[in-house]
Design a protein around this motif. Structure first.
Motif, PDB file in Angstrom:
ATOM      1  N   LEU A  92       0.811  -1.214   0.000  1.00 26.13           N
ATOM      2  CA  LEU A  92       0.000   0.000   0.000  1.00 26.13           C
ATOM      3  C   LEU A  92       0.850   1.273   0.000  1.00 26.13           C
ATOM      4  N   CYS A  93       2.170   1.124   0.006  1.00 27.53           N
ATOM      5  CA  CYS A  93       3.056   2.290   0.083  1.00 27.53           C
ATOM      6  C   CYS A  93       3.210   2.929  -1.288  1.00 27.53           C
ATOM      7  N   HIS A  94       3.218   4.269  -1.322  1.00 26.79           N
ATOM      8  CA  HIS A  94       3.339   4.952  -2.609  1.00 26.79           C
ATOM      9  C   HIS A  94       4.762   4.953  -3.155  1.00 26.79           C
ATOM     10  N   TRP A  95       5.722   4.386  -2.420  1.00 33.14           N
ATOM     11  CA  TRP A  95       7.090   4.236  -2.908  1.00 33.14           C
ATOM     12  C   TRP A  95       7.383   2.798  -3.317  1.00 33.14           C
ATOM     13  N   TYR A  96       6.367   1.948  -3.366  1.00 31.83           N
ATOM     14  CA  TYR A  96       6.612   0.524  -3.599  1.00 31.83           C
ATOM     15  C   TYR A  96       7.341   0.272  -4.920  1.00 31.83           C
ATOM     16  N   SER A  97       6.885   0.858  -6.009  1.00 32.09           N
ATOM     17  CA  SER A  97       7.493   0.596  -7.320  1.00 32.09           C
ATOM     18  C   SER A  97       8.960   1.018  -7.342  1.00 32.09           C
ATOM     19  N   LYS A  98       9.243   2.159  -6.737  1.00 28.24           N
ATOM     20  CA  LYS A  98      10.633   2.648  -6.705  1.00 28.24           C
ATOM     21  C   LYS A  98      11.517   1.676  -5.916  1.00 28.24           C
ATOM     22  N   CYS A  99      11.078   1.278  -4.742  1.00 26.53           N
ATOM     23  CA  CYS A  99      11.891   0.376  -3.911  1.00 26.53           C
ATOM     24  C   CYS A  99      11.995  -1.006  -4.549  1.00 26.53           C
ATOM     25  N   TYR A 100      10.895  -1.482  -5.133  1.00 24.97           N
ATOM     26  CA  TYR A 100      10.911  -2.811  -5.741  1.00 24.97           C
ATOM     27  C   TYR A 100      11.883  -2.856  -6.920  1.00 24.97           C
ATOM     28  N   ALA A 101      11.935  -1.789  -7.716  1.00 23.98           N
ATOM     29  CA  ALA A 101      12.866  -1.738  -8.851  1.00 23.98           C
ATOM     30  C   ALA A 101      14.311  -1.810  -8.358  1.00 23.98           C
ATOM     31  N   ILE A 102      14.610  -1.115  -7.258  1.00 25.20           N
ATOM     32  CA  ILE A 102      15.959  -1.167  -6.684  1.00 25.20           C
ATOM     33  C   ILE A 102      16.267  -2.583  -6.194  1.00 25.20           C
ATOM     34  N   ALA A 103      15.310  -3.180  -5.488  1.00 29.79           N
ATOM     35  CA  ALA A 103      15.518  -4.530  -4.956  1.00 29.79           C
ATOM     36  C   ALA A 103      15.752  -5.532  -6.083  1.00 29.79           C
ATOM     37  N   GLN A 104      14.997  -5.413  -7.159  1.00 34.12           N
ATOM     38  CA  GLN A 104      15.185  -6.320  -8.290  1.00 34.12           C
ATOM     39  C   GLN A 104      16.553  -6.138  -8.928  1.00 34.12           C
ATOM     40  N   SER A 105      16.959  -4.879  -9.096  1.00 33.31           N
ATOM     41  CA  SER A 105      18.257  -4.625  -9.731  1.00 33.31           C
ATOM     42  C   SER A 105      19.408  -5.162  -8.890  1.00 33.31           C
ATOM     43  N   GLU A 106      19.216  -5.173  -7.569  1.00 31.84           N
ATOM     44  CA  GLU A 106      20.254  -5.668  -6.666  1.00 31.84           C
ATOM     45  C   GLU A 106      20.108  -7.160  -6.363  1.00 31.84           C
ATOM     46  N   LYS A 107      19.020  -7.772  -6.871  1.00 30.83           N
ATOM     47  CA  LYS A 107      18.688  -9.159  -6.498  1.00 30.83           C
ATOM     48  C   LYS A 107      18.693  -9.305  -4.977  1.00 30.83           C
ATOM     49  N   HIS A 108      18.013  -8.374  -4.347  1.00 26.98           N
ATOM     50  CA  HIS A 108      18.045  -8.290  -2.887  1.00 26.98           C
ATOM     51  C   HIS A 108      17.403  -9.514  -2.257  1.00 26.98           C
ATOM     52  N   LEU A 109      17.983  -9.978  -1.164  1.00 34.82           N
ATOM     53  CA  LEU A 109      17.487 -11.193  -0.520  1.00 34.82           C
ATOM     54  C   LEU A 109      16.088 -11.040   0.058  1.00 34.82           C
ATOM     55  N   SER A 110      15.630  -9.816   0.266  1.00 33.78           N
ATOM     56  CA  SER A 110      14.262  -9.652   0.768  1.00 33.78           C
ATOM     57  C   SER A 110      13.226 -10.137  -0.245  1.00 33.78           C
ATOM     58  N   LEU A 111      13.628 -10.299  -1.519  1.00 31.13           N
ATOM     59  CA  LEU A 111      12.725 -10.836  -2.536  1.00 31.13           C
ATOM     60  C   LEU A 111      12.639 -12.355  -2.471  1.00 31.13           C
ATOM     61  N   LEU A 112      13.443 -12.971  -1.639  1.00 33.01           N
ATOM     62  CA  LEU A 112      13.434 -14.425  -1.511  1.00 33.01           C
ATOM     63  C   LEU A 112      12.419 -14.832  -0.450  1.00 33.01           C
ATOM     64  N   PRO A 113      11.441 -15.685  -0.790  1.00 33.86           N
ATOM     65  CA  PRO A 113      10.466 -16.119   0.216  1.00 33.86           C
ATOM     66  C   PRO A 113      11.157 -16.711   1.437  1.00 33.86           C
ATOM     67  N   GLY A 114      10.704 -16.314   2.599  1.00 36.93           N
ATOM     68  CA  GLY A 114      11.268 -16.839   3.843  1.00 36.93           C
ATOM     69  C   GLY A 114      12.297 -15.942   4.487  1.00 36.93           C
TER      70      GLY A 114
END
Length: 495
Positions: free
Chosen positions: A216-238
């Protein structure tokens, strides 16, 4: 720079958001979605309902002129008004504990929902004020109580005496909750100091995607794009915040490093155990290799439900604010005749919920041997709730409950998939399934049903029904894939 209770609340939910709200490019914000707008409207309506029974006054001042707002608020306090709604209180952060001035000046802005007059002594006379917040939550969460403590401490500087308690009015409670300020004020001060430190950093806190909080955050797309580009571990289930902290302590911050780690290294860390450690390592391997893996602690093969002559797939749409389950969707698949039929059992008005419930029971009893597949525990819990609510005989419900099969539970206890989430949409889309309405979601259905009750626009119901049917068909796809995968792994692979 202004610091208010909302920044403090957001910091407790996400350490990055206050920095973005204060320093980010507002043009990069997402458009507010319908559910967020509905929640905001519901909170306004809830507060108006409470205020309707109170003799409150509100400071009048030119819009945006906070100093004039504070002057008007102080005048109401001097007059001893019983309730002051949305008053303005301002103090400098350096006044907080007589601290040394910061390089950057911070002003603390308190706008409590209510200032409530209480007996006592203050600079205004033989009375004082305590802050009160009106929140939509069901529990007195930490973030709510910390917010009340923030208002109380600013108020203490303004009126010259510290209140001992603050007040918290929750949506589901008739009585007002008393916030123990002796307990929460020290905690609030620590969080506030951390918040200020994060605002002074050049880039803010590290990105961490927590979907339940972030969606529900209005910065979600911006943060998600950064996380994807970094292959951030927060994108890993668990990978929860706690587990991520533990992984960081071992310098395990990439998929590659986690995938090549022995699970025994993780087993005794806080937030882990043997099963979690193995599953997380295999999850990283699954994403890296882009293929599914069977978990080492999988369900026994005999516990995996395979095909039946007739199968039922079940999904519910609900309106939480009304405690209403208004749509029970049932897909009946007859594998003997190679036919299927979808039933949309819909309550067009809340009072029809009982009728829809009985229609559901009548339908599933037509197929007394058919397993009832669902995704996650909500459907099972809801059938129990409806049975109790409508006093359905135990003999009519127990055999139905015994036929329930949770596809989510079977899948997540058996396999790791190369996906970012084990939500139904993520799994089904990985399998190639698509919803007919691309933007439809459970959250939007809540909003659409609310709009239907207000407008009577039947196209809203039709969108909900399509989404519900697609959920049932997606559940079928996931279940069929799981059966096929296990058959191939256990029976068709070379000896």
């Amino acid at each position: 720079m202004l610091i208010n209770a909302d920044l403090l609340l957001q910091y407790q939910r996400c350490k990055r958001r206050p920095f973005l709200d204060s320093h980010g490019d507002k043009n990069q914000r997402d458009t507010p979605n319908e559910l967020l707008l509905k929640l905001q409207q519901d909170k306004i309506a809830y507060q108006k309902n409470i205020l309707a029974n109170l003799p409150y006054e509100q400071p009048e001042y030119p819009k945006g002129n906070l100093k004039a707002g504070q002057a008007a608020t102080l005048e109401l306090m001097r007059r001893g008004v019983d309730y002051i709604h949305r008053g303005i209180l301002l103090v400098n952060y350096d006044q907080w504990e007589d601290t040394e001035p910061h390089n950057q000046q911070y002003t603390l802005l308190s706008r409590p929902d209510l200032l409530v007059k209480h007996p006592g002594e203050s600079r205004f006379g033989d009375w004082m004020y305590v802050p009160a917040s009106m929140e939509m939550g069901k529990r007195p969460k930490q973030e709510y109580q910390v917010g009340v403590a923030f208002h109380a401490q600013v108020l203490a500087i303004v009126q010259g005496v510290a209140p001992q308690i603050g007040l918290l009015k929750l949506r589901t409670k008739e009585t007002t909750y008393a916030v123990d300020l002796l307990k929460w004020s020290p905690q609030m001060q620590l969080i506030l100091a951390e918040l200020i430190q994060s605002l002074q950093s050049p880039e803010g806190a590290e990105v961490f995607i927590s979907r339940q909080k972030c969606n529900l955050c209005h910065w979600y797309s911006k943060c998600y794009a950064i996380a994807q580009s970094e292959k951030h571990l927060s994108l890993l289930p668990g990978v929860s915040p706690l587990r991520y902290t533990q992984l960081q302590s071992l310098s395990l911050t990439t998929l590659e490093s986690l995938a090549s780690t022995s699970p025994s290294v993780l087993e005794n860390l806080p937030g882990f155990d043997t099963q979690v450690a193995h599953k997380l390592v295999i999850q990283a391997q699954s994403v890296l290799q882009n293929r599914p893996f069977i978990l080492p602690y999988t369900l026994p093969i005999e516990n995996i439900t395979f095909t039946a002559p007739i199968e039922i797939y079940f999904d519910i749409e609900a309106q939480p604010d009304l405690n209403l389950d208004y749509l029970l969707g049932v897909l009946v698949v007859n594998r003997q005749t190679n036919t299927e039929q979808f039933y949309s059992l819909l309550a067009t008005k809340p009072e029809d919920e009982g009728l829809v419930w009985q229609q559901f029971l009548d339908l599933v009893w037509q197929y007394p041997e058919a397993p009832i597949y669902h995704f996650c525990a909500y459907e099972l819990d809801t059938v129990k709730r409806l049975a109790k609510l409508y006093q359905t005989p135990y003999a009519s419900v127990r055999p139905v409950l015994n036929r329930f099969v949770d596809v989510y539970e079977q899948l997540t206890q058996s396999v790791a998939l190369p996906i970012e989430s084990y939500a139904l949409k993520a799994i089904a889309r990985w399998l190639g399934f698509e919803w007919r309405d691309k933007e439809a979601s459970g959250a939007k259905c809540i909003y659409w049903y609310d709009q239907w009750l207000e407008t009577g626009d039947r196209t809203l119901l039709e969108m909900i029904q399509r989404y519900n049917e697609d959920d049932c068909r997606a559940t079928r796809n996931v279940k069929d894939w799981l059966v096929k995968f296990f058959l191939e792994e256990y029976y068709l692979r070379p000896a």
